[in-house]
Design a protein around this motif. Structure first.
Motif, PDB file in Angstrom:
ATOM      1  N   UNK A  43       1.103  -0.897  -0.516  1.00 16.29           N
ATOM      2  CA  UNK A  43      -0.121   0.244  -0.203  1.00 16.29           C
ATOM      3  C   UNK A  43       1.206   1.231   0.009  1.00 16.29           C
ATOM      4  N   UNK A  44       0.637   2.817  -1.095  1.00 18.80           N
ATOM      5  CA  UNK A  44       1.096   3.815  -0.254  1.00 18.80           C
ATOM      6  C   UNK A  44      -0.103   4.205   0.216  1.00 18.80           C
TER       7      UNK A  44
ATOM      8  N   UNK B 268       6.197   9.666  10.058  1.00 17.99           N
ATOM      9  CA  UNK B 268       4.203   8.900  10.096  1.00 17.99           C
ATOM     10  C   UNK B 268       4.247   8.054  11.776  1.00 17.99           C
ATOM     11  N   UNK B 269       3.209   7.521  12.524  1.00 19.18           N
ATOM     12  CA  UNK B 269       3.180   7.168  13.567  1.00 19.18           C
ATOM     13  C   UNK B 269       2.392   5.907  12.567  1.00 19.18           C
TER      14      UNK B 269
ATOM     15  N   UNK C  80      11.234  -2.659   3.997  1.00 15.40           N
ATOM     16  CA  UNK C  80       9.849  -2.756   3.549  1.00 15.40           C
ATOM     17  C   UNK C  80       9.414  -1.879   3.222  1.00 15.40           C
ATOM     18  N   UNK C  81       9.397  -0.400   4.518  1.00 13.84           N
ATOM     19  CA  UNK C  81       8.536   0.620   4.260  1.00 13.84           C
ATOM     20  C   UNK C  81      10.005   1.702   3.896  1.00 13.84           C
TER      21      UNK C  81
ATOM     22  N   UNK D  45       4.979  10.700   1.429  1.00 11.59           N
ATOM     23  CA  UNK D  45       4.268   9.324   1.033  1.00 11.59           C
ATOM     24  C   UNK D  45       5.197   8.135   1.979  1.00 11.59           C
ATOM     25  N   UNK D  46       4.217   7.135   2.851  1.00  6.58           N
ATOM     26  CA  UNK D  46       4.361   5.665   2.482  1.00  6.58           C
ATOM     27  C   UNK D  46       4.136   4.390   1.733  1.00  6.58           C
ATOM     28  N   UNK D  47       5.517   4.099   0.943  1.00  6.33           N
ATOM     29  CA  UNK D  47       4.992   2.513   0.944  1.00  6.33           C
ATOM     30  C   UNK D  47       5.567   1.687   1.014  1.00  6.33           C
TER      31      UNK D  47
END
Length: 121
Positions: A18-19, A33-34, A64-65, A77-79
């Motif tokens: 997910x992104x 991001x938390x 992974x992220x 963004x957080x991939x």
């Protein structure tokens, strides 16, 4: 006051991707991001400096992220790849201080409303 809006959450099977996106109402500096799982405290996931060059991650998501940002769009963004059931949580983005990348929730002044990520096994 900075306003943050997250999007991109959803239901995905283990191993999927997910992104997440976080759109800010104005330019921001450090962004983080938390995540918060049911019955648990909110925990740090990742942060990125204002230029996008410096990034940090909690150990459980390294490799992974990937966090990134587009300053022209005021968006971070957080991939998330290779997702695991234990990644299930509400994910929040937050705007933080200038010049360093903290991991503590109390060092971030502005928060989004969160987006749910659910990873099924």
């Amino acid at each position: 006051q900075v306003q943050l809006v997250e999007s991109g959450g959803g239901l995905v099977q283990a191993g999927g991707s997910l992104r997440l996106s976080c759109a800010a109402s104005e330019h921001t500096y450090t962004m983080g991001w938390f995540r918060q799982a049911p019955g648990k405290e909110r925990e740090f996931v990742s942060a990125i400096g204002s230029s996008g060059i410096v990034t940090i991650y909690t150990d459980s998501v390294k490799d992974r992220f990937a966090i990134s940002r587009d300053n022209a769009k005021n968006t971070v963004y957080l991939q998330m790849n290779k997702l695991k059931p234990e990644d299930t949580a509400v994910y929040y983005c937050a705007a933080g201080p200038v010049g360093y990348l903290p991991r503590g929730t109390d060092t971030y002044a502005y928060w989004g409303q969160g987006t749910q990520v659910t990873v099924s096994s």
